[in-house]
Design a protein around this motif. Sequence first.
Motif, mmCIF file in Angstrom:
data_model
loop_
_atom_site.group_PDB
_atom_site.id
_atom_site.type_symbol
_atom_site.label_atom_id
_atom_site.label_comp_id
_atom_site.label_asym_id
_atom_site.label_seq_id
_atom_site.Cartn_x
_atom_site.Cartn_y
_atom_site.Cartn_z
ATOM 1 N N LEU A 247 0.834 -1.208 0.000
ATOM 2 C CA LEU A 247 0.000 0.000 0.000
ATOM 3 C C LEU A 247 0.869 1.258 0.000
ATOM 4 O O LEU A 247 0.607 2.208 -0.746
ATOM 5 C CB LEU A 247 -0.923 -0.004 1.220
ATOM 6 N N MET A 261 -7.136 5.978 1.113
ATOM 7 C CA MET A 261 -7.429 4.691 0.494
ATOM 8 C C MET A 261 -8.513 3.928 1.252
ATOM 9 O O MET A 261 -9.150 3.040 0.708
ATOM 10 C CB MET A 261 -6.158 3.847 0.412
ATOM 11 N N GLN A 262 -8.710 4.246 2.524
ATOM 12 C CA GLN A 262 -9.739 3.571 3.325
ATOM 13 C C GLN A 262 -11.093 4.271 3.220
ATOM 14 O O GLN A 262 -12.099 3.725 3.655
ATOM 15 C CB GLN A 262 -9.309 3.542 4.799
ATOM 16 N N LYS A 274 -6.614 2.348 -5.811
ATOM 17 C CA LYS A 274 -7.186 1.138 -5.215
ATOM 18 C C LYS A 274 -7.162 -0.023 -6.208
ATOM 19 O O LYS A 274 -6.879 -1.171 -5.838
ATOM 20 C CB LYS A 274 -8.626 1.402 -4.759
ATOM 21 N N CYS A 278 -5.218 -3.509 -5.657
ATOM 22 C CA CYS A 278 -5.921 -4.796 -5.656
ATOM 23 C C CYS A 278 -5.339 -5.753 -6.685
ATOM 24 O O CYS A 278 -5.203 -6.959 -6.437
ATOM 25 C CB CYS A 278 -7.416 -4.577 -5.915
ATOM 26 N N VAL A 296 -8.229 -1.487 1.692
ATOM 27 C CA VAL A 296 -8.669 -0.277 0.992
ATOM 28 C C VAL A 296 -10.177 -0.025 1.157
ATOM 29 O O VAL A 296 -10.767 0.742 0.417
ATOM 30 C CB VAL A 296 -8.306 -0.347 -0.506
#
Length: 322
Positions: A247, A261-262, A274, A278, A296
């Motif tokens: 990340l 990102m969260q 993101k 992934c 994320v």
Amino acid sequence: MPRQPRLDIPDVLHHVIVRGIERRDIFAEDADKERFVASLSALLTKSATKCYAWALMSNHLHLLLMPTRVSLAETMRRLLTGYAVYFNRKYQRCGHLFQNRYKSILCEEDPYFLELVRYIHLNPLRAGMVSDMNELGSYPWSGHAVLLGKRAMEGQETDEVLTRFGNTRARAVRGYWQFVADGITTGHRQDLVGGGLKRSQPDCMEIKEIAAFDERILGSGGFVEKLTQGASVVEKNKPRLALVELLDRVCAVTGVVADRMQCPGKERAVARAKAIFCYLAVREYGYTGTEAGKVVGIGSAGASIAARRGAELLKSYPELGI
């Protein structure tokens, strides 16, 4: 034809070529080259990667490396990501610095070692950055000056080159210098930058057999077979990168703050970051969609969809070294 994944095998020579995006300059001034060389030197020492030759040009660079303890991908990722972040911050720019992913050609040592050292160190002369061998000897941005003893660089292997030219340093340096000078007339060597060539038995034989061939490898058919058979074993044993570290790398390259990102939302830059995260987590490092999604803030289904998008988006971020 889709490009093949790079072969990242320890204790084998790798001719690495890195180019600026759209052939733009990746060094604006000597201070940038000094920064790059300092980073390269530190990483070579830290990773126990052997470096036999290197040359920095305006819009590209060449390295002749042999990874031993740390993978080439890991070393190059740290080198290029760190430099790209430095360069963009210094010149207040955004976007990509390097063109596609770096090129790495695995090379058979016995027939190609010295040819590669010479080819790489003649780059500044062929490009007109210096006018003759005397100027090349003083050119500070290649390993040639280090071999001649006119510049020091921790991490560059000099003995393994010079001992092939004489049993005293003075004699070895003279022999090496003459060897490089003799290569001026050979011009551009496409075979040293474009991978191996298909080889066959002579026409006089009743049956012509095509030797094993791989565009990622420069060497004999037997060498190609040995590397390609062993590559699958190396790949299976490839260590997984921690999701937190992955990340951080994605955020450093894309410019997205990790905290964002969260957060939910459809902001384009965050969604792209993101998707790339992934894809790398699921397809390259073998994490599940659920594991990647938690990092994320999306579900497993969303992570799978994002991963499919990330495969294409990643092409715009060669600094991630995939």
